[in-house]
Design a protein around this motif. Structure first.
Motif, mmCIF file in Angstrom:
data_model
loop_
_atom_site.group_PDB
_atom_site.id
_atom_site.type_symbol
_atom_site.label_atom_id
_atom_site.label_comp_id
_atom_site.label_asym_id
_atom_site.label_seq_id
_atom_site.Cartn_x
_atom_site.Cartn_y
_atom_site.Cartn_z
ATOM 1 N N LEU A 57 0.835 -1.207 0.000
ATOM 2 C CA LEU A 57 0.000 0.000 0.000
ATOM 3 C C LEU A 57 0.867 1.255 0.000
ATOM 4 C CD1 LEU A 57 -3.015 0.815 -0.089
ATOM 5 C CD2 LEU A 57 -2.897 1.099 2.388
ATOM 6 N N ARG A 58 1.529 1.542 1.115
ATOM 7 C CA ARG A 58 2.539 2.616 1.192
ATOM 8 C C ARG A 58 3.564 2.166 2.221
ATOM 9 N NH1 ARG A 58 -2.202 4.903 2.051
ATOM 10 N NH2 ARG A 58 -1.780 4.972 4.283
ATOM 11 N N PHE A 65 -0.363 -0.292 12.162
ATOM 12 C CA PHE A 65 -1.514 -0.904 12.815
ATOM 13 C C PHE A 65 -1.158 -2.170 13.595
ATOM 14 C CE2 PHE A 65 -3.266 1.606 9.356
ATOM 15 C CZ PHE A 65 -4.224 2.333 10.042
ATOM 16 N N GLU A 94 3.473 7.774 9.070
ATOM 17 C CA GLU A 94 2.162 7.155 8.839
ATOM 18 C C GLU A 94 1.352 7.115 10.132
ATOM 19 O OE1 GLU A 94 0.323 5.814 6.364
ATOM 20 O OE2 GLU A 94 1.670 6.241 4.696
ATOM 21 N N GLY A 100 4.299 15.144 8.025
ATOM 22 C CA GLY A 100 4.807 14.945 6.672
ATOM 23 C C GLY A 100 4.722 13.506 6.210
ATOM 24 N N ALA A 101 5.406 13.226 5.097
ATOM 25 C CA ALA A 101 5.396 11.889 4.509
ATOM 26 C C ALA A 101 6.663 11.697 3.693
ATOM 27 C CB ALA A 101 4.165 11.718 3.615
ATOM 28 N N ILE A 103 8.026 10.007 0.150
ATOM 29 C CA ILE A 103 7.560 9.464 -1.125
ATOM 30 C C ILE A 103 8.758 9.011 -1.962
ATOM 31 C CG2 ILE A 103 5.439 10.832 -1.127
ATOM 32 C CD1 ILE A 103 6.835 12.662 -3.252
ATOM 33 N N ARG A 104 8.456 8.447 -3.114
ATOM 34 C CA ARG A 104 9.449 7.900 -4.032
ATOM 35 C C ARG A 104 10.558 8.912 -4.330
ATOM 36 N NH1 ARG A 104 9.056 3.739 -8.088
ATOM 37 N NH2 ARG A 104 7.257 2.984 -6.950
ATOM 38 N N ARG A 106 13.131 11.206 -6.137
ATOM 39 C CA ARG A 106 12.957 11.980 -7.370
ATOM 40 C C ARG A 106 13.514 11.227 -8.572
ATOM 41 N NH1 ARG A 106 16.178 17.335 -6.792
ATOM 42 N NH2 ARG A 106 17.630 15.680 -6.338
ATOM 43 N N LEU A 108 13.614 8.061 -8.977
ATOM 44 C CA LEU A 108 12.921 6.772 -9.072
ATOM 45 C C LEU A 108 13.850 5.589 -8.806
ATOM 46 C CD1 LEU A 108 10.624 7.276 -12.209
ATOM 47 C CD2 LEU A 108 9.937 7.273 -9.812
ATOM 48 N N ILE A 148 8.377 15.105 2.303
ATOM 49 C CA ILE A 148 7.531 16.237 1.919
ATOM 50 C C ILE A 148 6.523 16.551 3.027
ATOM 51 C CG2 ILE A 148 7.705 15.735 -0.564
ATOM 52 C CD1 ILE A 148 4.737 14.933 -0.366
#
Lengths: 243, 80
Positions: A57-58, A65, A94, A100-101, A103-104, A106, A108, A148
């Motif tokens: 998922l991420r 959880f 999360e 913030g978070a 992500i991939r 830049r 890749l 980010i």
């Protein structure tokens, strides 16, 4: 000081962290299993690097959880120390313990390399053994490390001096070229507003011995050991369930 | 009831995958293709309850797990 290192299914730096704490730093370090809720009386929980739950998922979305995380969130809320490295940083974001978070990258691409970091803030339990502006070398190895946050959050982080580590070049400048993953403001590590929760993409547990990779990460651990000994940060007593 | 959930990067959030796909489309001669964004598509079945409840529950699923509000937007459709 007693440390707990969580093992999620897919964690792969848990034993490196235990080795750094136990063998190199002589700490009392225990392993914590994701399905348990008992933190075994630890003073700091370290969420290690890896690919918890296969990054499904991420990154970090599922680990958040797991039963142990209920206790970790509770410890953090009481002011106890919680530290996330790489995937652990993703889990903390999360879980909402850090803003913030991630992500991939830049590019890749998965990036595995030593990076130069500038220690931006030393008035935290995690960085008190460095001098402000000091440049250290610690490796990164991640595919999703681009930090980010929305503009308001980012401004608050900078204003409150919660940005602890920034990617820089060898002369200490936070340039776009020195930024391995595209993170906003070259952010490599942050603390929460209370300064008891710390997340960073680089792996200090891989930089604790001269023989392999250098000692750039050693003083992050020593800082927390010092802060704990000073007693400047003490969590509130646990509230028994039902009270 | 069947729910179809669409998750996309929030506007303004860096989307390196979208950028890379866009460049490849241009390289293939599809110069007209712009604003490429990659997201996720999730299908799930919902047991019992009425439509309003399914809508509420699916929205909650999106907020609490399926999407990360910091970086993603979501929308969903329900089919009987």
């Amino acid at each position: 000081m007693r440390w707990g290192v969580v093992t999620f299914p897919g964690s792969n730096d848990d034993h490196d962290a235990l080795y750094a704490l136990d063998h190199v730093l002589g700490q009392d370090a225990v392993s914590l299993w994701h399905k348990e809720r008992d933190l075994k009386g630890v003073d700091c929980v370290l969420l290690p690097g890896g690919f918890s739950y296969g990054d499904y998922l991420r990154c970090g979305a599922m680990a958040r959880f797991s039963p142990i995380m209920e206790s970790v969130v509770e410890l953090a809320r009481r002011g106890g120390f919680v530290w996330g490295v790489c995937n652990g940083f993703q889990v903390l974001c999360e879980a909402g313990l850090l803003p913030g978070a991630l992500i991939r990258n830049r590019s890749l691409q998965f990036i595995c390399t030593p990076v130069q970091l500038r220690v931006e803030e030393t008035e935290t339990p995690f960085t008190n053994q460095y001098t402000r502006g000091e440049i250290i070398s610690i490796p990164i190895k991640h595919g999703e490390g681009c930090y980010i946050a929305d503009p308001v959050t980012l401004e608050q982080l900078e204003e409150n001096r919660q940005v602890v580590l920034r990617y820089v070049d060898s002369s200490g400048r936070a340039t776009p070229e020195a930024n391995p993953n595209g993170a906003l403001n070259n952010i490599a590590g942050i603390v929460n507003a209370q300064r008891n929760v710390f997340g960073l993409m680089p792996h200090p547990e891989h930089a604790v011995e001269k023989l392999v990779g250098g000692e750039g990460g050693l003083r992050l651990f020593q800082s927390l050991i010092t802060a704990h000994a000073d007693g400047t940060h003490r969590p509130a007593a646990a509230v028994a369930p039902g009270h | 009831m069947r729910a179809r959930v669409f998750i996309t990067p929030k506007k303004g959030v860096l989307d390196p995958q979208g950028k890379a796909v866009e460049r490849s489309l241009h390289a293939l001669g599809f110069a007209e293709a712009h604003d490429v964004h990659l997201g996720k598509y999730i299908e799930l079945s919902i047991e019992g309850g009425d439509r309003a409840q399914a809508e509420r529950r699916t929205d909650e699923m999106c907020r609490r797990l399926l999407a990360n509000g910091v970086i993603e937007d979501y929308r969903f459709e329900l089919q009987d």
